[in-house]
Design an enzyme around this catalytic site. Structure first.
Site, PDB file in Angstrom:
ATOM      1  N   LYS A 132       9.105  -1.631 -38.880  1.00 17.07           N
ATOM      2  CA  LYS A 132      10.398  -1.050 -38.457  1.00 17.07           C
ATOM      3  C   LYS A 132      10.945  -1.701 -37.206  1.00 17.07           C
ATOM      4  O   LYS A 132      12.154  -1.883 -37.057  1.00 17.07           O
ATOM      5  CB  LYS A 132      10.257   0.458 -38.245  1.00 17.07           C
ATOM      6  N   ILE A 183       8.423   8.133 -48.294  1.00 13.52           N
ATOM      7  CA  ILE A 183       9.694   8.669 -48.804  1.00 13.52           C
ATOM      8  C   ILE A 183      10.605   7.489 -49.168  1.00 13.52           C
ATOM      9  O   ILE A 183      10.860   6.642 -48.318  1.00 13.52           O
ATOM     10  CB  ILE A 183      10.424   9.528 -47.737  1.00 13.52           C
ATOM     11  N   LYS A 225      13.742   3.448 -36.665  1.00 11.79           N
ATOM     12  CA  LYS A 225      14.007   3.887 -38.041  1.00 11.79           C
ATOM     13  C   LYS A 225      15.458   4.346 -38.197  1.00 11.79           C
ATOM     14  O   LYS A 225      16.109   4.055 -39.206  1.00 11.79           O
ATOM     15  CB  LYS A 225      13.032   5.007 -38.412  1.00 11.79           C
TER      16      LYS A 225
HETATM   17  N1  HSE Z   1       3.641   6.440 -35.690  1.00 17.16           N
HETATM   18  C1  HSE Z   1       4.538   6.697 -36.759  1.00 17.16           C
HETATM   19  C2  HSE Z   1       4.736   8.205 -36.854  1.00 17.16           C
HETATM   20  C3  HSE Z   1       3.991   6.235 -38.081  1.00 17.16           C
HETATM   21  O1  HSE Z   1       4.079   8.955 -36.136  1.00 17.16           O
HETATM   22  O2  HSE Z   1       5.565   8.624 -37.627  1.00 17.16           O
HETATM   23  C4  HSE Z   1       4.635   5.141 -38.801  1.00 17.16           C
HETATM   24  O3  HSE Z   1       5.923   4.807 -38.485  1.00 17.16           O
END
Ligand code: HSE
Length: 430
Positions: free
Chosen positions: A107, A138, A207
């Site tokens: 990401k 997802i 993200k």
């Molecule tokens: N460290 C991230 C989380 C996991 O806690 O969602 C993967 O992106």
């Protein structure tokens, strides 16, 4: 037998080993879905001698991952190393430049360099796919890019970091302090190698920037995301939120407004009965609103070997079948600049908690600060009675411009009876 798709995997950590496991476990069924065999021909990782619990017999080992980009026996490189720059970026650039497809779970890489990498992919007739980069298992990238392609998307929001959701859920359920629960999340292996990426909101912001680009047809603009983490969320705020009918979640919110694109990650108070408030622990969830489809909600595991490898292999299958969807849903030349709106222009309701000395007249000063900036109070709550001692005073205010809220809180912080920095949490009526 049709020609196999030859796969080179870079990185054999949790996700890399998980990907090998999925391909080994379901290889035979996947031939039908992919239209041809999916064959791991080469791998690269740091330590060749390490036992990863997966069968790599007959697979070429490269000490240098960049060698995958020039290996004639590799059609597709799965970049599962991580990191926005360095070897992961070098590998993806080299592989795409060589006309090899790239599938990545990275990401940070896509948030920082996604648009340029997508251009390189286009120029070289290769695919760049990154389903695993957002919300683990997802299929939110495919949903936005393909399933909802008929719609104009005006907003989306979601729980995009499982570690933060785990911490906030546990704080709410046990009344424990943030640091205490963070330790536990680290011991359970949920947090990133650098946990500040999780708890300071950076991972969720990576993200969100990717989702916003897909949703609004804009170039990825990580720099335009307003980012705050959860370090300052305290059990007392979680308790007051519950009393007022809210839960506290770290949300990523992206919205199309008349002034441009709003992208923000911060703790939010959400109505206690909102579906997103019921997403507990390490789970992720995303809600997308499209003009024809209306509200859609996606929920599942946002991290871990199985869910992330599931997304990696889904991308590999699409590419094996010959799917050639542009990385961001439209050709990169059609991506518009993001025109991000500054956070100061955000408008919404707020929760504010002050610690004030319990004495007559304190509230008059607070009310004057609110009035000076035309901030309209919705409710106020003071719990306890401790003459001369600090007590919490909690307020909610109606829709207010962020810039006015900041000025009001600065003024309030300067009052002699206010003994701690005021805490503010934005209310999101999701
Ligand atoms: N460290 C991230 C989380 C996991 O806690 O969602 C993967 O992106």
């Amino acid at each position: 037998m049709t020609t196999p798709l030859k796969i080179g995997i870079a990185g054999l950590g949790t996700v890399g080993a998980g990907t090998v496991d999925v391909l080994n476990t379901h290889g035979t069924q996947l031939i039908h879905r992919a239209g041809r065999p999916l064959e791991i021909t080469a791998v690269s990782a740091r330590d060749k001698s390490k036992d990863r619990g997966v069968d790599l017999s007959g697979v070429t080992w490269h000490d240098d991952p960049i060698a995958l980009a020039s290996d004639p026996n590799v059609d597709l490189v799965a970049e599962l190393i991580g990191g926005s720059d360095g070897i992961a970026k070098d590998l993806c650039e080299a592989a795409l430049a060589a006309g090899k497809h790239v599938v990545t779970a990275n990401k940070a890489l896509i948030a920082h360099h996604g648009t340029v990498l997508a251009e390189t992919a286009e120029t070289n007739s290769a695919c760049l796919a990154y389903e695993a980069a957002v919300a683990g298992g997802i299929p939110i990238i495919k949903a936005l890019r393909e399933g909802l392609a008929a719609n104009r998307i005006d907003s989306l929001y979601g729980i995009l970091n499982g570690t933060c959701n785990y911490i906030l859920t546990n704080m709410a359920e046990s009344g424990r302090e943030f640091e205490d629960v963070l330790d536990e999340a680290q011991q359970l292996g949920y947090a990133e190698a650098d946990p500040s990426f999780d708890i300071d909101g950076v991972d969720a912001a990576h993200k969100l920037a990717i989702l916003a680009s897909l949703a609004f047809g804009t170039a990825v603009d990580f720099g335009g995301v307003h980012v705050e983490g959860i370090r300052h969320v305290s059990p007392i705020d979680i308790e007051f939120a519950a009393e007022l009918g809210y839960g506290i979640k770290l949300l990523g919110v992206a919205r199309r407004t008349d002034a441009g694109i709003e992208q923000r990650v911060h703790p939010c108070m959400v109505p206690v009965d909102a579906p997103i408030n019921h997403v507990r622990g390490v789970f992720n969830a995303v809600e997308v609103v499209g003009d024809f489809v209306d509200r859609t909600i996606y929920q599942g595991r946002g991290a871990g070997a199985g869910p992330t490898a599931s997304a990696v292999v889904a991308d590999i299958i699409d590419i094996a079948r010959g799917g050639r969807v542009p990385a961001f849903g439209v050709p990169t030349a059609a991506l518009k600049p993001a025109a991000t709106v500054a956070m100061e222009s955000h408008q919404g309701p707020y929760y504010v908690r002050l610690m004030v000395v319990d004495e007559p007249g304190v509230f008059a000063g607070i009310a004057a600060s609110l009035s000076d900036h035309s901030v309209s109070m919705e409710s106020v709550l003071q719990r306890g009675r401790a003459p001369g001692e600090p007590v919490p005073v909690v307020m909610t205010v109606h829709d207010t411009k962020e810039a006015d809220m900041v000025k009001t809180l600065d003024d309030i912080a300067g009052l002699s009876a206010v003994v701690e920095t005021p805490r503010m949490i934005r209310i999101e009526m999701v």
